[in-house]
Design an enzyme around this catalytic site. Structure first.
Site, PDB file in Angstrom:
ATOM      1  N   ARG A  38       0.811  -1.225   0.000  1.00  0.00           N
ATOM      2  CA  ARG A  38       0.000   0.000   0.000  1.00  0.00           C
ATOM      3  C   ARG A  38       0.843   1.274   0.000  1.00  0.00           C
ATOM      4  NH1 ARG A  38      -4.864   2.293   3.932  1.00  0.00           N
ATOM      5  NH2 ARG A  38      -3.329   2.125   5.592  1.00  0.00           N
ATOM      6  N   ILE A  64      -7.848   6.233   0.742  1.00  0.00           N
ATOM      7  CA  ILE A  64      -7.457   4.878   0.338  1.00  0.00           C
ATOM      8  C   ILE A  64      -7.990   3.972   1.442  1.00  0.00           C
ATOM      9  CG2 ILE A  64      -5.152   5.100   1.430  1.00  0.00           C
ATOM     10  CD1 ILE A  64      -4.033   3.282  -0.765  1.00  0.00           C
ATOM     11  N   SER A  65      -8.696   2.917   1.066  1.00  0.00           N
ATOM     12  CA  SER A  65      -9.368   2.067   2.057  1.00  0.00           C
ATOM     13  C   SER A  65      -8.378   1.356   2.975  1.00  0.00           C
ATOM     14  CB  SER A  65     -10.226   1.012   1.353  1.00  0.00           C
ATOM     15  OG  SER A  65     -11.294   1.618   0.681  1.00  0.00           O
ATOM     16  N   ALA A  66      -8.872   0.967   4.151  1.00  0.00           N
ATOM     17  CA  ALA A  66      -8.076   0.166   5.083  1.00  0.00           C
ATOM     18  C   ALA A  66      -7.765  -1.187   4.444  1.00  0.00           C
ATOM     19  CB  ALA A  66      -8.839  -0.026   6.384  1.00  0.00           C
TER      20      ALA A  66
END
Length: 220
Positions: A38, A64-66
């Protein structure tokens, strides 16, 4: 700033934790997470937090998603090599990179914010991902030129299931989409298109995503 080795070690520990918690279940999702860390998809000032299992800011007021959320959606999608996949909501480009790593082919991803189209393209290039095509447009309408799709993954919350997305699925195809209120709460739905064109819906519980803005989503 942490060096690449340190960033990767921390990222590996996050992947191990998600595996231990039963969130990453399959080897293909684990492999994709290890291949596309990530931290390659956030701005420099956030790299040191990229291993933390929480959403992070990206440009244009988006997130930005977990990692756990991304893993959950990919496990539900159950992607396979050769599948034709559409992503709605490119954002940073991270999720599209993970999808591309699993399907081993071209992935189409739509983003409505020009600044994020450029951000994602830069991130993908830096990460060496060549098979993701980022398109500027209204993702709630899908992307008919490359339909029908085996899977459509939507990374923003819709008020209801957008009809065009169901129409662009192959029979037996899956749409993974958060549906619910504008900002605070949605339910993660797995929409399976039957051979006769009707749909079957599985509810995977509560999630919180930024809104899907568009003709078949929320109005700005």
């Amino acid at each position: 700033m942490m060096d690449e080795k340190e960033l990767y070690e921390k990222w590996k520990r996050t992947v191990e934790m998600l595996k231990a918690e039963g969130i990453i279940k399959s080897e293909k999702v684990e492999r994709a997470f290890l291949k596309c860390p990530r931290y390659l998809f956030v701005e420099d000032r956030y790299k040191k937090y990229a291993h933390v299992d929480e959403p992070l800011p990206i440009p244009a007021g988006q997130t930005i998603s977990a990692p756990h959320m991304v893993a959950i959606m990919l496990e539900i999608a159950d992607l396979k090599p050769g599948m034709n996949v559409l992503e709605v909501g490119t954002g940073s480009g991270w999720n599209a990179a993970l999808i591309a790593e699993i399907v081993k082919g071209d992935v189409y991803s739509i983003e409505r914010i020009p600044e994020l189209v450029e951000f994602a393209k830069r991130n993908l290039e830096r990460a060496g991902v060549k098979n993701v095509h980022v398109i500027l447009g209204d993702g709630s309408k899908g992307f008919p030129p490359k339909s029908p799709y085996d899977a459509i993954i939507v990374t923003a919350g819709a008020p209801e299931i957008p009809k065009p997305l169901v129409e662009q699925l192959k029979p037996g195809g899956k749409l993974i989409i958060p549906v619910g209120s504008y900002h605070l709460w949605q339910e993660l739905l797995e929409v399976i298109k039957r051979e006769d064109g009707s749909i079957k819906i599985k509810n995977h519980g509560g999630v919180a995503f930024v809104p899907l803005i568009g003709e078949h989503g929320w109005r700005e």
